[in-house]
Motif scaffolding. Structure first.
Motif, PDB file in Angstrom:
ATOM      1  N   ASP A 298      49.735  40.680  32.692  1.00  0.00           N
ATOM      2  CA  ASP A 298      49.523  41.231  34.028  1.00  0.00           C
ATOM      3  C   ASP A 298      48.257  40.656  34.672  1.00  0.00           C
ATOM      4  O   ASP A 298      48.274  40.248  35.838  1.00  0.00           O
ATOM      5  N   LEU A 299      47.168  40.610  33.902  1.00  0.00           N
ATOM      6  CA  LEU A 299      45.893  40.121  34.435  1.00  0.00           C
ATOM      7  C   LEU A 299      45.979  38.647  34.828  1.00  0.00           C
ATOM      8  O   LEU A 299      45.566  38.260  35.926  1.00  0.00           O
ATOM      9  N   PHE A 300      46.523  37.836  33.934  1.00  0.00           N
ATOM     10  CA  PHE A 300      46.574  36.403  34.192  1.00  0.00           C
ATOM     11  C   PHE A 300      47.535  36.066  35.329  1.00  0.00           C
ATOM     12  O   PHE A 300      47.208  35.263  36.210  1.00  0.00           O
ATOM     13  N   ASP A 313      35.180  41.321  38.230  1.00  0.00           N
ATOM     14  CA  ASP A 313      34.964  40.535  37.017  1.00  0.00           C
ATOM     15  C   ASP A 313      35.771  41.139  35.869  1.00  0.00           C
ATOM     16  O   ASP A 313      35.550  42.281  35.480  1.00  0.00           O
ATOM     17  N   LEU A 314      36.696  40.364  35.341  1.00  0.00           N
ATOM     18  CA  LEU A 314      37.599  40.844  34.289  1.00  0.00           C
ATOM     19  C   LEU A 314      37.296  40.235  32.924  1.00  0.00           C
ATOM     20  O   LEU A 314      38.053  40.434  31.977  1.00  0.00           O
ATOM     21  N   PHE A 351      34.042  30.078  30.844  1.00  0.00           N
ATOM     22  CA  PHE A 351      34.339  30.000  32.280  1.00  0.00           C
ATOM     23  C   PHE A 351      34.424  31.355  32.984  1.00  0.00           C
ATOM     24  O   PHE A 351      34.492  31.390  34.217  1.00  0.00           O
ATOM     25  N   GLY A 352      34.447  32.447  32.208  1.00  0.00           N
ATOM     26  CA  GLY A 352      34.483  33.773  32.815  1.00  0.00           C
ATOM     27  C   GLY A 352      35.612  33.932  33.792  1.00  0.00           C
ATOM     28  O   GLY A 352      36.762  33.558  33.525  1.00  0.00           O
ATOM     29  N   ASN A 426      29.058  39.826  46.659  1.00  0.00           N
ATOM     30  CA  ASN A 426      30.497  40.044  46.448  1.00  0.00           C
ATOM     31  C   ASN A 426      31.050  39.065  45.404  1.00  0.00           C
ATOM     32  O   ASN A 426      31.898  39.437  44.587  1.00  0.00           O
ATOM     33  N   MET A 427      30.566  37.825  45.452  1.00  0.00           N
ATOM     34  CA  MET A 427      31.027  36.843  44.477  1.00  0.00           C
ATOM     35  C   MET A 427      30.587  37.222  43.068  1.00  0.00           C
ATOM     36  O   MET A 427      31.320  37.013  42.095  1.00  0.00           O
ATOM     37  N   GLN A 428      29.403  37.782  42.948  1.00  0.00           N
ATOM     38  CA  GLN A 428      28.942  38.230  41.626  1.00  0.00           C
ATOM     39  C   GLN A 428      29.775  39.413  41.129  1.00  0.00           C
ATOM     40  O   GLN A 428      30.060  39.522  39.933  1.00  0.00           O
ATOM     41  N   TYR A 429      30.190  40.284  42.034  1.00  0.00           N
ATOM     42  CA  TYR A 429      31.051  41.398  41.649  1.00  0.00           C
ATOM     43  C   TYR A 429      32.411  40.892  41.167  1.00  0.00           C
ATOM     44  O   TYR A 429      32.982  41.392  40.198  1.00  0.00           O
ATOM     45  N   ALA A 430      32.911  39.850  41.842  1.00  0.00           N
ATOM     46  CA  ALA A 430      34.243  39.327  41.518  1.00  0.00           C
ATOM     47  C   ALA A 430      34.261  38.441  40.275  1.00  0.00           C
ATOM     48  O   ALA A 430      35.260  38.404  39.551  1.00  0.00           O
ATOM     49  N   GLY A 431      33.177  37.726  40.025  1.00  0.00           N
ATOM     50  CA  GLY A 431      33.207  36.752  38.933  1.00  0.00           C
ATOM     51  C   GLY A 431      32.084  36.882  37.932  1.00  0.00           C
ATOM     52  O   GLY A 431      31.962  36.040  37.040  1.00  0.00           O
ATOM     53  N   GLY A 432      31.238  37.886  38.097  1.00  0.00           N
ATOM     54  CA  GLY A 432      30.076  37.990  37.238  1.00  0.00           C
ATOM     55  C   GLY A 432      28.892  37.288  37.885  1.00  0.00           C
ATOM     56  O   GLY A 432      29.039  36.531  38.848  1.00  0.00           O
TER      57      GLY A 432
END
Length: 856
Positions: A298-300, A313-314, A351-352, A426-432
């Motif tokens: 589901d995530l991928f 960030d998952l 790559f997070g 926002n980018m840090q929230y989405a990707g770390g």
């Protein structure tokens, strides 16, 4: 003369195979291609003869057509010239692919300096292995991909090169023939100027097809030597990205394009994960893992093919599920396919959810104006007359209060600056945090440039204790480099910045720009200014307890002209911080050194090896220059600087470049979203001309002035002073000085003053051209004497042969370009002919630049 083993191997694996497969072009079923392929060898030979006899390009072209009755009409002549250009462009691609396919064979003699050999040696010496392991716990390599226009292959052509390289490895003639047909029908240039997002998509091809695999493979290779990621840095190799984030002088980069690029990088990464996950799913079909596999599916899938609103960030959730699967495999299924799971875990750690850190870069002058525009909205008045205060007083009086500045009331550029700062959160929230954690200040001249930027963050929704961002000053000109240490000392002692650095682990990144300092002060002075600045900056940082990392521009000291980057870092000396290697890679550097798995693996491995080697033998610091050696280089740098500044201040300098190079037409080439110069609406001034355009123009002239001018004058000065033997000893003993000279030779090997020999009798430019040529010949002669060789790059025979072959392939392009430029000087041309000659110039630029790469 008998060839060395390495030269013989290059001749058989590259030269002979190029001649063989090049003949396949003759059989391609394209419109008049056979006729073009038949005539091109004659045209090439004619150009060689004409250049050798120092004929004007117009005379060379006209005399060639005079041999063929069917080319009386101008339309037929133009048609053939354009077909020659298309043909040669594809010859360059074929040569690239053949060199890449033979890379593992032709580079194997350099294995003595490779990381595997070093690790193998360390295996039998416990103390050495422990020293290397300690280094690898702290060391990191960051490669930052930039969109600077120094290579013009679109993604479709890059894909063909990749497939062609693999077919050539197997000598699959049928596949090679098909791919050459595809190449013949695939356009090489864009009809429209690319947007920053287009540039990002193009460069992301390398992330997806090369770096994703190579980086994880190297991480695995080194982890296996030291029994797992706990023994070394789990993110030994980091990737950075500038397209969409680099807005310095590029009005086309906006906060929206930054957001789009960030989302694209995430989606491409998740597609890579999803492909790996599908392989995992085919193998792991056991009980006990269904819940974890379903969640990962589901995530991928969702993040690969659907634009997720407010993505988060998952990384930790993905890793938790993969670790759970790993536990079930170990406890219940005999560890079957454990390596496959470990491989994906490793990639997610590397790559997070961001793939490559998106750096933000802006010019200090823009940031100052934004700061000024925002101040009127603050509830607490700013110090009166702040902008006119001396720098020391500015820094002292700057307040650091949080506020909310209304973006929509500002001018467009200031508004976009604040929007971008908000977007970083926002980018840090989405990707770390590492998704976007660096703001680079171009043209940084004073401490207030950084402190005022920190104000802008606090006026854009960031809490001062939670600014998870590294502020990276970029010192570019010779003057700025000399002042850099004082600027950083002011920052390290400033209470607010000092507290920020403590929260960031007392780590500071400083970028030193080479291209602008070269344009400003010449080759030798730029190199030496950066070297001195690094020593001063390292001293200040160590005194302040700061862990310093230098971020180098790839066009600069690491590898001017295509030199050996790893040698630069392996010979840094103990006076310079070298715990981390960070550098930009761009254009043909990406495709030549990182365009395939083999070349990328080799070059990244070499850089890691250089970082490790430089930390060994700290008690025998042979690479640190003595005070007398520094004084000697300082003398040469100043003499070189004087020679270059005298040239640059000549009233004919820019005029010559405009008239005889494609400089004025570069803006019509649809290869970059970035303008050729700053202040694009104003009259052309040298200070506004972008360094890339400056260097590209000289390289098209086949007079690589930025890569050598002034070096000969400097060597002559020390020889006349009686210091020649000391300079010769310095070349042997100092890896840094040797790198400077060797990279200078690399640039000189791509120069050919015969192309413009016809100008020697020109009333206006004859004397100026003689000045350029005299310095070239002086530099060549003294470098040969210094190095004890008889030809330029004699110590690097394979690279020399590669460059010579590429120069031979593109000589017709250079001749056509200078023919068209010569015709454009005519006063009686109509608009139609001006358009044709402009197009000839523009079309030749592509192939000449693309051929400029080499595997050095």
């Amino acid at each position: 003369m008998k060839l060395s083993q390495k030269e013989a191997l290059f001749a058989s694996e590259v030269v002979t195979r190029f001649e063989l497969y090049n003949s396949l072009f003759l059989t391609l079923p394209f419109y008049r291609i056979k006729h073009t392929g038949t005539l091109l060898p004659f045209f090439t030979s004619h150009c060689e003869g004409g250049v050798k006899n120092r004929l004007a390009p117009e005379d060379i072209i006209e005399s060639f057509f005079g041999q063929y009755e069917q080319y009386v009409q101008a339309e037929d002549r133009f048609d053939l010239l354009f077909r020659f250009i298309q043909y040669i462009e594809r010859q360059v691609v074929l040569f690239d692919a053949i060199e890449d396919s033979a890379f593992n064979k032709t580079s194997k003699n350099e294995d003595a300096g490779s990381l595997p050999v070093l690790l193998q040696q360390a295996g039998s010496i416990p103390s050495m292995k422990a020293q290397i392991q300690k280094k690898l716990e702290e060391f990191s390599l960051r490669l930052v991909l930039t969109a600077h226009p120094t290579q013009f292959y679109p993604g479709s052509v890059l894909a063909i090169i990749t497939d062609l390289t693999e077919a050539l490895k197997d000598n699959n003639v049928s596949s090679i023939h098909e791919l050459l047909q595809q190449l013949g029908k695939t356009p090489f240039f864009n009809k429209n100027k690319p947007t920053p997002v287009d540039e990002a998509v193009s460069l992301a091809w390398f992330l997806e097809n090369v770096f994703y695999h190579v980086v994880s493979n190297l991480q695995k290779q080194i982890e296996n030597e030291f029994e797992g990621p706990v023994s070394i840095n789990p993110q030994l190799i980091e990737l950075g990205f500038w397209p969409g984030g680099d807005r310095d002088g590029n009005p086309n980069v906006t906060s929206q394009s930054t957001k789009d690029v960030s989302e694209i990088l995430r989606e491409i990464l998740f597609r890579c994960y999803y492909r790996d996950f599908k392989t995992l799913k085919r193998r792991i079909t056991f009980r006990g893992i269904e819940e974890y596999m379903n969640r990962l599916q589901d995530l991928f899938y969702t993040n690969s093919f659907m634009r997720v609103e407010e993505p988060k960030d998952l990384q930790s959730e993905i890793l938790e599920n993969l670790e759970a699967i790993k536990t079930v495999l170990i406890t219940s299924h005999d560890s079957l396919f454990l390596n496959t799971v470990d491989d994906l875990i490793r990639k997610v750690r590397l790559f997070g959810c961001y793939f490559a850190s998106l750096d933000i870069r802006q010019d200090s002058r823009v940031l100052r104006k934004t700061h000024q525009a925002c101040r009127k909205y603050l509830s607490t008045p700013f110090p009166e007359g702040y902008d006119e205060l001396p720098e020391a007083e500015k820094v002292k009086q700057l307040p650091f209060e949080e506020a909310d500045c209304p973006c929509d009331t500002l001018d467009d550029l200031s508004n976009d600056t604040l929007q971008t700062i908000r977007l970083m959160k926002n980018m840090q929230y989405a990707g770390g945090e590492k998704a976007s954690h660096r703001f680079i200040i171009s043209n940084c001249q004073q401490a207030s440039d950084i402190l005022q930027l920190m104000n802008l963050f606090m006026w854009s929704g960031w809490k001062k204790e939670d600014i998870h961002v590294d502020f990276v000053p970029l010192f570019e000109t010779v003057q700025d480099l000399s002042a850099a240490a004082a600027v950083m000392e002011s920052l390290y002692t400033h209470p607010f910045y000092k507290a920020h650095l403590e929260r960031r682990g007392n780590k500071q990144v400083i970028m030193l720009g080479f291209s602008d300092s070269t344009k400003d002060g010449g080759y030798l002075m730029a190199n030496w200014s950066i070297y001195k600045a690094k020593i001063e900056l390292t001293t200040i940082a160590r005194k302040s307890g700061i862990q310093l990392a230098f971020f180098d521009g790839r066009g600069g000291p690491p590898a001017r002209g295509g030199g050996k980057t790893h040698k630069f870092y392996a010979t840094m000396g103990q006076e310079i911080a070298n715990d981390h290697i960070q550098l930009t890679i761009q254009g043909q550097t990406i495709s030549s050194q990182y365009g395939s798995f083999d070349t990328a693996h080799y070059n990244i491995e070499q850089l890691i090896n250089a970082g490790v080697v430089s930390s060994l033998d700290t008690h025998n610091d042979k690479d640190t220059l003595t005070s007398s050696e520094k004084a000697l280089i300082d003398l040469m740098a100043n003499e070189s600087h004087h020679a270059f500044v005298s040239l640059r201040e000549d009233p004919l300098f820019l005029k010559y470049l405009e008239r005889f190079s494609p400089l004025k037409l570069l803006s019509q080439i649809n290869i970059s979203s970035r303008p050729v110069k700053r202040n694009s609406g104003a009259e052309l001034k040298l200070e506004d001309l972008r360094a890339i355009s400056f260097v590209t123009s000289w390289s098209q002239l086949k007079q690589n002035i930025p890569g050598f001018y002034g070096v000969g004058s400097a060597l002559k000065k020390v020889k006349e002073k009686g210091d020649w033997e000391e300079v010769k000893r310095l070349y042997i003993s100092s890896g840094q000085f040797k790198t400077m000279i060797d990279n200078c030779m690399m640039s000189m090997s791509k120069s050919d003053f015969r192309i413009t020999a016809y100008l020697e009798k020109d009333r206006e430019f004859g004397t100026f051209l003689k000045q350029l040529k005299d310095e070239y010949e002086l530099t060549r002669d003294l470098i040969l004497e210094l190095t004890g060789t008889t030809v330029i790059m004699e110590q690097y025979p394979v690279e020399r042969r590669s460059i010579a072959l590429r120069e031979k392939i593109i000589l017709p392009l250079v001749t056509i370009q200078h023919y068209a430029l010569q015709k454009l000087q005519s006063e009686d041309l109509d608009e139609a002919h001006i358009k044709i000659y402009n197009k000839l110039v523009i079309r030749t630029v592509y192939g000449i630049v693309n051929a400029g790469r080499n595997l050095a």
